[in-house]
Each structure stands twice: as C-alpha cells, then as structure tokens.
Design a protein around this motif. Structure first.
Motif, PDB file in Angstrom:
ATOM      1  N   LYS A   1     -14.400  14.328 -45.008  1.00 24.85           N
ATOM      2  CA  LYS A   1     -15.217  15.544 -44.908  1.00 24.85           C
ATOM      3  C   LYS A   1     -16.236  15.400 -43.772  1.00 24.85           C
ATOM      4  N   ALA A   2     -16.832  14.226 -43.619  1.00 27.55           N
ATOM      5  CA  ALA A   2     -17.796  14.005 -42.547  1.00 27.55           C
ATOM      6  C   ALA A   2     -17.126  14.092 -41.184  1.00 27.55           C
ATOM      7  N   GLU A   3     -15.904  13.567 -41.105  1.00 26.70           N
ATOM      8  CA  GLU A   3     -15.163  13.641 -39.848  1.00 26.70           C
ATOM      9  C   GLU A   3     -14.805  15.086 -39.506  1.00 26.70           C
ATOM     10  N   GLU A   4     -14.525  15.902 -40.531  1.00 21.85           N
ATOM     11  CA  GLU A   4     -14.176  17.302 -40.302  1.00 21.85           C
ATOM     12  C   GLU A   4     -15.404  18.101 -39.840  1.00 21.85           C
ATOM     13  N   GLN A   5     -16.580  17.758 -40.320  1.00 20.15           N
ATOM     14  CA  GLN A   5     -17.789  18.500 -39.979  1.00 20.15           C
ATOM     15  C   GLN A   5     -18.372  18.076 -38.624  1.00 20.15           C
ATOM     16  N   ALA A   6     -17.977  16.926 -38.129  1.00 18.86           N
ATOM     17  CA  ALA A   6     -18.532  16.411 -36.873  1.00 18.86           C
ATOM     18  C   ALA A   6     -18.288  17.342 -35.684  1.00 18.86           C
ATOM     19  N   PRO A   7     -17.077  17.862 -35.442  1.00 21.81           N
ATOM     20  CA  PRO A   7     -16.890  18.748 -34.292  1.00 21.81           C
ATOM     21  C   PRO A   7     -17.719  20.039 -34.399  1.00 21.81           C
ATOM     22  N   ALA A   8     -17.864  20.572 -35.608  1.00 20.86           N
ATOM     23  CA  ALA A   8     -18.660  21.787 -35.790  1.00 20.86           C
ATOM     24  C   ALA A   8     -20.132  21.519 -35.467  1.00 20.86           C
ATOM     25  N   LEU A   9     -20.639  20.367 -35.864  1.00 20.27           N
ATOM     26  CA  LEU A   9     -22.024  20.005 -35.565  1.00 20.27           C
ATOM     27  C   LEU A   9     -22.231  19.805 -34.063  1.00 20.27           C
ATOM     28  N   GLU A  10     -21.231  19.203 -33.401  1.00 21.12           N
ATOM     29  CA  GLU A  10     -21.340  18.990 -31.961  1.00 21.12           C
ATOM     30  C   GLU A  10     -21.378  20.325 -31.215  1.00 21.12           C
ATOM     31  N   LYS A  11     -20.582  21.304 -31.644  1.00 19.38           N
ATOM     32  CA  LYS A  11     -20.573  22.622 -31.002  1.00 19.38           C
ATOM     33  C   LYS A  11     -21.924  23.315 -31.193  1.00 19.38           C
ATOM     34  N   LYS A  12     -22.485  23.239 -32.408  1.00 15.73           N
ATOM     35  CA  LYS A  12     -23.787  23.846 -32.661  1.00 15.73           C
ATOM     36  C   LYS A  12     -24.866  23.184 -31.797  1.00 15.73           C
ATOM     37  N   GLN A  13     -24.775  21.858 -31.683  1.00 16.86           N
ATOM     38  CA  GLN A  13     -25.763  21.135 -30.917  1.00 16.86           C
ATOM     39  C   GLN A  13     -25.659  21.493 -29.428  1.00 16.86           C
ATOM     40  N   GLU A  14     -24.434  21.619 -28.886  1.00 17.70           N
ATOM     41  CA  GLU A  14     -24.250  21.995 -27.491  1.00 17.70           C
ATOM     42  C   GLU A  14     -24.786  23.403 -27.248  1.00 17.70           C
ATOM     43  N   HIS A  15     -24.529  24.320 -28.160  1.00 19.04           N
ATOM     44  CA  HIS A  15     -25.014  25.695 -28.033  1.00 19.04           C
ATOM     45  C   HIS A  15     -26.543  25.717 -28.062  1.00 19.04           C
ATOM     46  N   HIS A  16     -27.131  24.921 -28.930  1.00 22.99           N
ATOM     47  CA  HIS A  16     -28.596  24.845 -29.032  1.00 22.99           C
ATOM     48  C   HIS A  16     -29.181  24.271 -27.741  1.00 22.99           C
ATOM     49  N   GLU A  17     -28.536  23.259 -27.142  1.00 22.95           N
ATOM     50  CA  GLU A  17     -29.015  22.674 -25.894  1.00 22.95           C
ATOM     51  C   GLU A  17     -28.955  23.685 -24.756  1.00 22.95           C
ATOM     52  N   ASP A  18     -27.898  24.515 -24.701  1.00 19.48           N
ATOM     53  CA  ASP A  18     -27.797  25.543 -23.668  1.00 19.48           C
ATOM     54  C   ASP A  18     -28.924  26.562 -23.809  1.00 19.48           C
ATOM     55  N   GLN A  19     -29.216  26.982 -25.033  1.00 17.55           N
ATOM     56  CA  GLN A  19     -30.292  27.939 -25.258  1.00 17.55           C
ATOM     57  C   GLN A  19     -31.641  27.332 -24.885  1.00 17.55           C
ATOM     58  N   THR A  20     -31.825  26.069 -25.206  1.00 17.62           N
ATOM     59  CA  THR A  20     -33.076  25.394 -24.881  1.00 17.62           C
ATOM     60  C   THR A  20     -33.246  25.309 -23.368  1.00 17.62           C
ATOM     61  N   THR A  21     -32.190  24.982 -22.655  1.00 16.97           N
ATOM     62  CA  THR A  21     -32.265  24.875 -21.205  1.00 16.97           C
ATOM     63  C   THR A  21     -32.604  26.225 -20.584  1.00 16.97           C
ATOM     64  N   ILE A  22     -31.982  27.289 -21.033  1.00 17.22           N
ATOM     65  CA  ILE A  22     -32.253  28.625 -20.503  1.00 17.22           C
ATOM     66  C   ILE A  22     -33.688  29.034 -20.808  1.00 17.22           C
ATOM     67  N   SER A  23     -34.142  28.783 -22.018  1.00 17.62           N
ATOM     68  CA  SER A  23     -35.516  29.156 -22.361  1.00 17.62           C
ATOM     69  C   SER A  23     -36.531  28.336 -21.564  1.00 17.62           C
ATOM     70  N   GLU A  24     -36.221  27.072 -21.284  1.00 19.30           N
ATOM     71  CA  GLU A  24     -37.116  26.257 -20.469  1.00 19.30           C
ATOM     72  C   GLU A  24     -37.180  26.788 -19.042  1.00 19.30           C
ATOM     73  N   TYR A  25     -36.035  27.188 -18.482  1.00 16.21           N
ATOM     74  CA  TYR A  25     -36.021  27.766 -17.138  1.00 16.21           C
ATOM     75  C   TYR A  25     -36.822  29.059 -17.094  1.00 16.21           C
ATOM     76  N   LEU A  26     -36.652  29.912 -18.074  1.00 20.83           N
ATOM     77  CA  LEU A  26     -37.382  31.179 -18.113  1.00 20.83           C
ATOM     78  C   LEU A  26     -38.890  30.944 -18.258  1.00 20.83           C
ATOM     79  N   GLU A  27     -39.255  29.998 -19.102  1.00 24.47           N
ATOM     80  CA  GLU A  27     -40.669  29.674 -19.274  1.00 24.47           C
ATOM     81  C   GLU A  27     -41.262  29.138 -17.974  1.00 24.47           C
ATOM     82  N   SER A  28     -40.528  28.263 -17.299  1.00 22.69           N
ATOM     83  CA  SER A  28     -40.988  27.704 -16.040  1.00 22.69           C
ATOM     84  C   SER A  28     -41.137  28.790 -14.973  1.00 22.69           C
TER      85      SER A  28
END
Length: 120
Positions: free
Chosen positions: A8-35
């Motif tokens: 079950k942990a192995e099955e959830q790992a790819p979903a967590l990685e996708k969420k984390q990548e999406h969150h990093e993209d949003q963070t990068t865009i918001s940091e650029y806009l703030e700057s």
C-alpha cells in the motif's frame, strides 16, 4: 500482513510525488510573482521619491551638458530648511556649479499655442 502495508505504501508513493511536484511548481510561480511585485513597488517608490531620470532637451546648459545627455537627479539633496526630518535626510546647501532640474512650464506652452504672445 507486513507485505500488505508495504504494498500500500508503494502504491501511494507515486501519487505523493505528483502532489509534491505540483506543490513545488505552484511555490516557484508564487515566489516569482512575489519577487516581481516587490521589485515593481521598490522601483516606483525609488523613482517617485529618491531618484529620477531626465534627458536634456535643449541647449540651455551647453557649456556643461549637451543636448540628449541623461541625468539621474537625487531628490533628497536639496530639501527644506528647519524641518524635523532635516537631521535624518542628507540635505545640504546649494553650491556654485550645482545643476538643478525644474519642471517644464506646460502652462506657458498651452498659452503660446492659443495665440497669446507675451510682450517683449
């Protein structure tokens, strides 16, 4: 049982990685806009209150400045006298050779364009 939890942990790992990548993209865009926003605010503040760029339009200062020369004008150097902020800001007295920039008298231009010519 431990094999089931591992699977079950192995099955959830790819979903967590996708969420984390999406969150990093949003963070990068918001940091650029703030700057970008902070940069624009500081630039507007600086050009409004601290320093301003000018271009010499006429030959009135030809001995010192040529037509088309560019100046950066310090708006703080010549301030009022006797005010409480005089001790905080870098004010000084006018000296011989100082270049002072005045606003162009647009009202005179509009009067002359209307046909009024001052007596000489």
């Amino acid at each position: 049982m431990p094999e089931d939890t591992l699977t079950k942990a192995e099955e959830q790992a790819p979903a967590l990685e996708k969420k984390q990548e999406h969150h990093e993209d949003q963070t990068t865009i918001s940091e650029y806009l703030e700057s970008l926003l902070v940069t624009v605010i500081l630039a507007l503040f600086g050009t409004s209150f601290i320093v301003q760029a000018f271009k010499i339009p006429s030959a009135s200062m030809e001995g010192t400045l040529l037509i088309g020369d560019h100046l950066l004008v310090n708006k703080f150097i010549f301030g009022g006298t006797g005010a409480w902020y005089e001790k905080l800001l870098p004010y000084r007295q006018l000296e011989r050779g100082d270049i002072i920039v005045f606003k162009y008298p647009y009202a005179i231009i509009s009067i002359c364009e209307a046909g009024y010519r001052p007596a000489r």
